[in-house]
Design a protein around this motif. Structure first.
Motif, PDB file in Angstrom:
ATOM      1  N   SER A 231    -107.479   6.927  -2.312  1.00  0.00           N
ATOM      2  CA  SER A 231    -106.939   5.566  -2.250  1.00  0.00           C
ATOM      3  C   SER A 231    -106.098   5.236  -3.472  1.00  0.00           C
ATOM      4  N   PHE A 232    -106.386   5.862  -4.615  1.00  0.00           N
ATOM      5  CA  PHE A 232    -105.591   5.610  -5.820  1.00  0.00           C
ATOM      6  C   PHE A 232    -104.146   6.031  -5.602  1.00  0.00           C
ATOM      7  N   PHE A 233    -103.950   7.193  -5.002  1.00  0.00           N
ATOM      8  CA  PHE A 233    -102.593   7.678  -4.739  1.00  0.00           C
ATOM      9  C   PHE A 233    -101.835   6.689  -3.862  1.00  0.00           C
ATOM     10  N   SER A 234    -102.473   6.244  -2.787  1.00  0.00           N
ATOM     11  CA  SER A 234    -101.765   5.404  -1.823  1.00  0.00           C
ATOM     12  C   SER A 234    -101.504   4.009  -2.365  1.00  0.00           C
ATOM     13  N   THR A 235    -102.470   3.430  -3.080  1.00  0.00           N
ATOM     14  CA  THR A 235    -102.313   2.047  -3.519  1.00  0.00           C
ATOM     15  C   THR A 235    -101.447   1.893  -4.765  1.00  0.00           C
ATOM     16  N   THR A 236    -101.224   2.974  -5.502  1.00  0.00           N
ATOM     17  CA  THR A 236    -100.393   2.875  -6.713  1.00  0.00           C
ATOM     18  C   THR A 236     -98.993   3.451  -6.530  1.00  0.00           C
ATOM     19  N   LEU A 237     -98.818   4.356  -5.581  1.00  0.00           N
ATOM     20  CA  LEU A 237     -97.522   5.026  -5.426  1.00  0.00           C
ATOM     21  C   LEU A 237     -96.750   4.597  -4.188  1.00  0.00           C
ATOM     22  N   TYR A 238     -97.344   3.718  -3.378  1.00  0.00           N
ATOM     23  CA  TYR A 238     -96.691   3.372  -2.112  1.00  0.00           C
ATOM     24  C   TYR A 238     -95.313   2.750  -2.322  1.00  0.00           C
ATOM     25  N   LYS A 239     -95.188   1.881  -3.344  1.00  0.00           N
ATOM     26  CA  LYS A 239     -93.904   1.201  -3.551  1.00  0.00           C
ATOM     27  C   LYS A 239     -92.833   2.166  -4.041  1.00  0.00           C
ATOM     28  N   LEU A 294    -102.803   9.083   5.319  1.00  0.00           N
ATOM     29  CA  LEU A 294    -102.159   9.766   4.201  1.00  0.00           C
ATOM     30  C   LEU A 294    -101.377  10.993   4.656  1.00  0.00           C
ATOM     31  N   LEU A 295    -101.953  11.774   5.548  1.00  0.00           N
ATOM     32  CA  LEU A 295    -101.278  12.989   6.009  1.00  0.00           C
ATOM     33  C   LEU A 295    -100.059  12.682   6.869  1.00  0.00           C
ATOM     34  N   SER A 296    -100.007  11.483   7.438  1.00  0.00           N
ATOM     35  CA  SER A 296     -98.857  11.108   8.268  1.00  0.00           C
ATOM     36  C   SER A 296     -97.942  10.098   7.583  1.00  0.00           C
TER      37      SER A 296
END
Length: 396
Positions: A231-239, A294-296
């Motif tokens: 979740s750290f990857f997705s919530t910090t790098l999404y933008k 995440l994989l998609s």
């Protein structure tokens, strides 16, 4: 800076778990709230120094947040013993909703006329900063404003934190329809309660010293580590990922605000799922959805704004769900008697995950690119799901 906050929050959770049985929920919450509010307010004086700001706004405030973190959850468990998941989810949803609300308060206070940033970043011209004296001055003042508001709200809320009295402390009797006297009815009911309730001895509800020696703890800790890393990857790098194909800052602001609300809503939803099904079923479902998203995630490059918006919001919802599922699982696996201290041990996994993510996420992206990057947190979520399915400890 977020890493410092989480590390000191984990330290605070550990100490708060030890203080709660001694000070009680009210005083523990007051102490934590004062640390947090003071850390925010003191940033007014330290804003010119990076390291002092790190000390006040991240270390001191994070420590205070941790001190009071488990207190309302443990208190709610005494009032809703059959709905622990929902209770934890509703309480923890406040942190997500608070972020959304105070983001708007700070923005309105600092930049009431919605002025544009004009000073470009030398390293990244697409990023711009404010140089308006009024905005810069109000930015400093906002720490005093929010610190004061936090103190008032936290002290007020702490007043209402009271554990439910147990059976031996309850006064009065109830006359039943069978005509028993008050005394007889109370004796019968007390006997039934004692027979139906599990013994609250050390063997049934272990403390932190016993928990840390159990294999079940390490399975729970490892699963949280993997999911929090994902979740750290997705919530910090999404933008940063979205900016590569969606050049619309207003859209990204809407995505961030909506995702924060979904993060808040995901907590009571996942908590309610634990109550309706089991901890294991909910955890496996959370792992499956997280890994699939995440994989998609890279497919949103082809599908544009609507898909990106949906993917990000769902990822934030799953990330929020973690914080309701794992406290409930900890209470069910190890009991509620030492919940705060035991969950402090489990919660330490989040600090480790954030440090790992902050250290490697940006560096890895530069070397392997976005497409390959999303496979790393996706694989972590898959591994967490595999661990959840294979371990015999998550049957509750």
């Amino acid at each position: 800076m977020a890493s410092v906050t989480v590390i000191f929050e984990a330290i605070g959770v550990s100490i708060g778990g030890q203080l709660l049985p001694v000070l009680g929920p009210r005083l523990t919450s007051v102490v934590g709230g004062l640390f947090y509010s003071a850390g925010v307010a003191l940033t007014y004086f330290t804003l010119d120094s990076f390291y002092l700001t790190l000390l006040t706004n991240n270390a001191i405030a994070g420590f205070g947040m941790g001190l009071a973190y488990t207190t309302p959850i443990a208190c709610a468990f005494t009032w809703l013993p059959q709905r622990t998941g929902l209770a934890a989810g509703i309480i923890l949803s406040g942190s997500g909703a608070g972020t959304f609300i105070f983001d708007q308060v700070q923005t309105f206070f600092i930049n009431p006329h919605n002025l544009d940033a004009t000073v470009p970043n030398d390293l990244d011209p697409s990023e711009k900063y404010f140089d308006n004296p009024g905005i810069l001055n109000r930015t400093r003042q906002s720490y005093l404003l929010t610190g004061g508001i936090y103190a008032v709200l936290q002290l007020t809320g702490s007043f209402f934190l009271v554990n439910r009295r147990n059976d031996s402390q309850e006064a009065g009797t109830v006359v039943n329809s069978e005509g028993n006297t008050d005394e007889t009815d109370e004796l019968l009911k007390s006997s039934e309660r004692r027979q139906s309730m599990p013994t609250a001895g050390p063997a049934d509800e272990p403390g932190p010293r016993q928990v840390i020696c159990k294999s079940a703890f390490y399975c729970l800790w490892s699963t949280l580590l993997l999911l929090r890393l994902a979740s750290f990857f997705s919530t910090t790098l999404y933008k940063s990922f979205g900016m590569t194909f969606i050049n619309d800052d207003h859209f990204h602001a809407v995505v961030g605000s909506t995702a924060s609300l979904v993060n808040s809503l995901g907590r009571p939803v996942c908590g309610y799922m634990v109550d309706c099904f089991t901890f294991k079923t909910t955890l496996i479902s959370l792992c499956l959805v997280t890994s699939a998203l995440l994989l998609s995630f890279d497919l949103t490059l082809l599908m544009g704004k609507p898909a990106f918006f949906i993917w990000v919001c769902l990822q934030f919802g799953c990330a929020g769900g973690l914080f309701a599922v794992f406290p409930t699982g900890t209470a069910r696996m190890f009991g509620k008697r030492h919940f705060s201290a035991n969950y402090a041990l489990v919660f330490s996994a989040t600090a480790v995950a954030v440090v790992i993510g902050a250290t490697f996420a940006t560096t890895l992206q530069a070397y392997i690119g976005w497409t390959n990057l999303w496979f790393i947190p996706g694989a972590a979520a898959v591994l967490a799901g595999t661990l959840a399915m294979s371990t015999p400890y998550f049957t509750i």
